[in-house]
Design a protein around this motif. Structure first.
Motif, PDB file in Angstrom:
ATOM      1  N   ARG A 145      -9.442  -4.412   6.336  1.00 28.16           N
ATOM      2  CA  ARG A 145      -9.751  -4.925   5.185  1.00 28.16           C
ATOM      3  C   ARG A 145      -8.606  -5.975   4.557  1.00 28.16           C
ATOM      4  O   ARG A 145      -9.113  -6.628   3.800  1.00 28.16           O
ATOM      5  CB  ARG A 145      -9.911  -3.903   4.266  1.00 28.16           C
ATOM      6  CG  ARG A 145     -11.009  -2.758   4.294  1.00 28.16           C
ATOM      7  CD  ARG A 145     -11.867  -2.071   3.311  1.00 28.16           C
ATOM      8  NE  ARG A 145     -12.535  -2.996   2.352  1.00 28.16           N
ATOM      9  CZ  ARG A 145     -12.866  -2.745   1.239  1.00 28.16           C
ATOM     10  NH1 ARG A 145     -12.791  -1.510   0.804  1.00 28.16           N
ATOM     11  NH2 ARG A 145     -13.600  -3.674   0.680  1.00 28.16           N
ATOM     12  N   SER A 146      -7.639  -6.156   4.899  1.00 31.84           N
ATOM     13  CA  SER A 146      -6.646  -7.067   4.609  1.00 31.84           C
ATOM     14  C   SER A 146      -7.053  -8.356   4.504  1.00 31.84           C
ATOM     15  O   SER A 146      -6.822  -9.096   3.362  1.00 31.84           O
ATOM     16  CB  SER A 146      -5.293  -6.875   5.283  1.00 31.84           C
ATOM     17  OG  SER A 146      -4.651  -5.860   5.229  1.00 31.84           O
ATOM     18  N   GLU A 197      -9.839  -9.409   3.477  1.00 32.48           N
ATOM     19  CA  GLU A 197     -10.427  -9.603   2.213  1.00 32.48           C
ATOM     20  C   GLU A 197      -9.738  -9.848   0.872  1.00 32.48           C
ATOM     21  O   GLU A 197     -10.181 -10.464  -0.080  1.00 32.48           O
ATOM     22  CB  GLU A 197     -11.295  -8.488   1.758  1.00 32.48           C
ATOM     23  CG  GLU A 197     -12.464  -7.990   2.979  1.00 32.48           C
ATOM     24  CD  GLU A 197     -12.934  -6.606   2.906  1.00 32.48           C
ATOM     25  OE1 GLU A 197     -13.484  -6.665   1.686  1.00 32.48           O
ATOM     26  OE2 GLU A 197     -13.101  -5.792   3.714  1.00 32.48           O
ATOM     27  N   VAL A 198      -8.384  -9.612   0.938  1.00 34.69           N
ATOM     28  CA  VAL A 198      -7.334  -9.797  -0.104  1.00 34.69           C
ATOM     29  C   VAL A 198      -6.490 -10.887   0.159  1.00 34.69           C
ATOM     30  O   VAL A 198      -5.789 -11.422  -0.747  1.00 34.69           O
ATOM     31  CB  VAL A 198      -6.634  -8.417  -0.453  1.00 34.69           C
ATOM     32  CG1 VAL A 198      -7.947  -7.458  -0.937  1.00 34.69           C
ATOM     33  CG2 VAL A 198      -5.699  -7.985   0.415  1.00 34.69           C
ATOM     34  N   THR A 237      -6.901  -0.100   6.639  1.00 34.32           N
ATOM     35  CA  THR A 237      -6.168  -1.215   5.702  1.00 34.32           C
ATOM     36  C   THR A 237      -6.129  -2.612   6.804  1.00 34.32           C
ATOM     37  O   THR A 237      -6.243  -3.628   6.101  1.00 34.32           O
ATOM     38  CB  THR A 237      -4.479  -0.643   5.541  1.00 34.32           C
ATOM     39  OG1 THR A 237      -4.901   0.473   4.748  1.00 34.32           O
ATOM     40  CG2 THR A 237      -3.822  -1.957   4.919  1.00 34.32           C
ATOM     41  N   ARG A 271      -8.600  -9.235  -5.705  1.00 35.40           N
ATOM     42  CA  ARG A 271      -9.083 -10.419  -5.731  1.00 35.40           C
ATOM     43  C   ARG A 271      -9.108 -11.229  -7.076  1.00 35.40           C
ATOM     44  O   ARG A 271      -9.032 -12.176  -7.076  1.00 35.40           O
ATOM     45  CB  ARG A 271     -10.411 -10.429  -4.950  1.00 35.40           C
ATOM     46  CG  ARG A 271     -10.227  -9.943  -3.324  1.00 35.40           C
ATOM     47  CD  ARG A 271     -11.780  -9.964  -2.900  1.00 35.40           C
ATOM     48  NE  ARG A 271     -12.461 -11.313  -2.503  1.00 35.40           N
ATOM     49  CZ  ARG A 271     -13.439 -11.364  -2.055  1.00 35.40           C
ATOM     50  NH1 ARG A 271     -14.116 -10.460  -1.265  1.00 35.40           N
ATOM     51  NH2 ARG A 271     -13.971 -12.708  -1.698  1.00 35.40           N
ATOM     52  N   THR A 288      -0.737   0.003  -4.563  1.00 34.88           N
ATOM     53  CA  THR A 288      -1.748   0.961  -4.651  1.00 34.88           C
ATOM     54  C   THR A 288      -1.061   2.394  -4.784  1.00 34.88           C
ATOM     55  O   THR A 288      -0.029   2.627  -3.918  1.00 34.88           O
ATOM     56  CB  THR A 288      -2.593   1.151  -3.558  1.00 34.88           C
ATOM     57  OG1 THR A 288      -1.875   1.225  -2.203  1.00 34.88           O
ATOM     58  CG2 THR A 288      -3.388  -0.037  -3.395  1.00 34.88           C
ATOM     59  N   ASP A 313     -12.528   0.921  -5.225  1.00 35.96           N
ATOM     60  CA  ASP A 313     -12.188  -0.032  -4.383  1.00 35.96           C
ATOM     61  C   ASP A 313     -10.994  -0.970  -4.827  1.00 35.96           C
ATOM     62  O   ASP A 313     -11.396  -1.721  -5.782  1.00 35.96           O
ATOM     63  CB  ASP A 313     -13.562  -0.801  -3.840  1.00 35.96           C
ATOM     64  CG  ASP A 313     -13.364  -1.878  -2.625  1.00 35.96           C
ATOM     65  OD1 ASP A 313     -12.094  -1.781  -2.035  1.00 35.96           O
ATOM     66  OD2 ASP A 313     -14.053  -2.181  -2.124  1.00 35.96           O
ATOM     67  N   TYR A 314      -9.957  -1.205  -3.988  1.00 35.54           N
ATOM     68  CA  TYR A 314      -8.957  -1.731  -4.631  1.00 35.54           C
ATOM     69  C   TYR A 314      -9.095  -3.426  -4.150  1.00 35.54           C
ATOM     70  O   TYR A 314      -8.617  -4.138  -5.177  1.00 35.54           O
ATOM     71  CB  TYR A 314      -7.698  -1.482  -3.914  1.00 35.54           C
ATOM     72  CG  TYR A 314      -7.743  -1.977  -2.423  1.00 35.54           C
ATOM     73  CD1 TYR A 314      -7.013  -3.099  -1.765  1.00 35.54           C
ATOM     74  CD2 TYR A 314      -7.964  -0.905  -1.420  1.00 35.54           C
ATOM     75  CE1 TYR A 314      -7.006  -3.162  -0.588  1.00 35.54           C
ATOM     76  CE2 TYR A 314      -7.997  -1.044   0.053  1.00 35.54           C
ATOM     77  CZ  TYR A 314      -7.436  -2.325   0.383  1.00 35.54           C
ATOM     78  OH  TYR A 314      -7.353  -2.835   1.687  1.00 35.54           O
ATOM     79  N   VAL A 315     -10.101  -3.702  -3.384  1.00 38.65           N
ATOM     80  CA  VAL A 315     -10.336  -5.125  -2.967  1.00 38.65           C
ATOM     81  C   VAL A 315     -10.579  -5.961  -4.125  1.00 38.65           C
ATOM     82  O   VAL A 315     -10.083  -7.074  -4.300  1.00 38.65           O
ATOM     83  CB  VAL A 315     -10.987  -5.086  -1.694  1.00 38.65           C
ATOM     84  CG1 VAL A 315     -11.561  -6.732  -1.527  1.00 38.65           C
ATOM     85  CG2 VAL A 315     -10.540  -4.570  -0.430  1.00 38.65           C
ATOM     86  N   GLY A 324      -5.635 -12.857  -5.127  1.00 36.82           N
ATOM     87  CA  GLY A 324      -5.449 -12.481  -3.587  1.00 36.82           C
ATOM     88  C   GLY A 324      -4.056 -12.306  -3.467  1.00 36.82           C
ATOM     89  O   GLY A 324      -3.126 -12.333  -4.503  1.00 36.82           O
ATOM     90  N   HIS A 375       0.725  -1.203  -0.051  1.00 36.63           N
ATOM     91  CA  HIS A 375       0.028  -0.037   0.100  1.00 36.63           C
ATOM     92  C   HIS A 375       0.792   1.263   0.114  1.00 36.63           C
ATOM     93  O   HIS A 375       1.829   1.407   0.894  1.00 36.63           O
ATOM     94  CB  HIS A 375      -0.879   0.006   1.188  1.00 36.63           C
ATOM     95  CG  HIS A 375      -1.999  -1.187   1.235  1.00 36.63           C
ATOM     96  ND1 HIS A 375      -2.927  -0.641   0.343  1.00 36.63           N
ATOM     97  CD2 HIS A 375      -2.306  -2.023   1.952  1.00 36.63           C
ATOM     98  CE1 HIS A 375      -3.959  -1.583   0.425  1.00 36.63           C
ATOM     99  NE2 HIS A 375      -3.505  -2.484   1.245  1.00 36.63           N
TER     100      HIS A 375
END
Length: 339
Positions: free
Chosen positions: A228-229, A231-232, A225, A209, A179, A203-205, A213, A155
């Motif tokens: 949400r981490s 999620e990836v 961050t 994905r 990012t 949204d970067y997620v 991932g 990030h």
């Protein structure tokens, strides 16, 4: 030979323009196992800003000399300091909150923390790579233990630590996702990022994905961050954060992917600098220097890093803001602007 040295001393917490004063202090003398280094260059880091503002006032007694990055020349060795001799060019980190720092013409340090400066780097370049390089190395190698063939999300790839981390990750043989704003995509891919995602436009997620991932997340930006981490992350993924966390975050989702979290405050050490030096020598790691100011203008350097501009129409330069302590007689550096 003069027995004094010029320093820029932190005399009060608060705004940069009133925080520092030029002073002449006695030149330090190396003790057992220590070396006295003539500081050729240092740089300004976020920790310096936090210290100046008073975030660590319980650990800093004013007046104080702060600053961590050092690139310079050994001028004297103490008893038992046999690893170096006068004239050796060295680089290292001055330990945080453990004595006078690098905003000074001379600095004393334990020789165990010191490494020889890579010959291909000027002192200004070396001073701009220390903190960010050590942080990236410790995050990816010592904490996340990344392995060749893994995928890493960095990030804030256009920032100081982010730009170093992209290069270190690439040297380790991993696929790098980062990012960054769209205007910085050419810059980060030029450093070796395989994928650049504009975090400011969506949204970067979902985009991460879609790549399958990542095994490791390096957080240099904060916000949500940490939450949400998961999620990836792939199963048994790792997260390393270098950001202060002012409020607790919900990490319950990390349980579902067996995630491991590391919170990092980088520490000095010769072995880390030697590892970075090998990458420099191999052409796999280079500093990004955006501006060079003299020691007397350290307050301006703080303002430039913190507020993004000094003077009307000027933008914050991309990369590190270095301080030439002895002189500005360094090789020219490319300066690129980033808002």
């Amino acid at each position: 030979m003069s027995t004094s040295m010029r320093v820029m001393e932190l005399v009060r917490f608060g705004d940069a323009d009133t925080a520092f004063a030029a002073r002449d202090l006695p030149k330090p003398t190396p003790g057992p196992g220590q070396v006295l280094v003539r500081v050729e260059a240092t740089s300004v880091n976020p920790l310096d800003l936090q210290t100046r503002r008073g975030d660590y006032r319980d650990q800093v007694a004013l007046p104080a000399v702060i600053g961590n990055d050092v690139s310079g020349v050994v001028v004297e060795t103490g008893p038992g300091a046999d690893d170096f001799q006068s004239g050796d060019e060295v680089w290292y980190l001055a330990p945080a909150f453990a004595g006078p720092g690098a905003y000074a013409e001379f600095h004393v340090v334990d020789q165990a923390l010191v490494a020889r400066k890579p010959a291909r780097l000027s002192h200004v370049e070396a001073a701009g790579l220390g903190v960010v390089g050590v942080t990236a190395w410790e995050a990816l190698v010592e904490r996340a233990a990344v392995r060749a063939g893994e995928r890493v999300l960095v990030h804030g790839g256009a920032g100081g630590v982010g730009s170093a981390a992209i290069q270190v990750a690439g040297a380790l043989g991993v696929e790098v996702v980062t990012t960054a704003r769209s205007k910085d995509h050419e810059f980060v891919t030029g450093l070796g990022a395989d994928h650049a995602i504009d975090f400011s436009t969506g949204d970067y997620v979902p985009q991460v994905r879609a790549l399958g991932g990542v095994d490791v997340v390096l957080d240099t930006v904060g916000g949500d961050t940490l939450t949400r981490s998961p999620e990836v992350l792939t199963d048994r993924g790792r997260v390393v954060s270098i950001v202060d966390i002012p409020e607790p975050q919900n990490l319950l989702a990390a349980w579902g992917v067996n995630a491991t979290y590391h919170f990092l405050f980088a520490s000095p050490g010769r072995a880390k600098f030697e590892a970075l030096g090998r990458l420099v020598d191999q052409g796999k790691l280079r500093p990004v220097i955006g501006a060079v100011l003299p020691l007397a203008d350290v307050a301006q350097a703080h303002t430039l890093l913190e507020a993004g501009s000094v003077g009307e129409g000027r933008r914050r330069p991309r990369g590190k803001i270095a301080i030439a302590v002895q002189s500005l007689d360094e090789p020219p550096h490319r300066t690129t602007s980033s808002s």
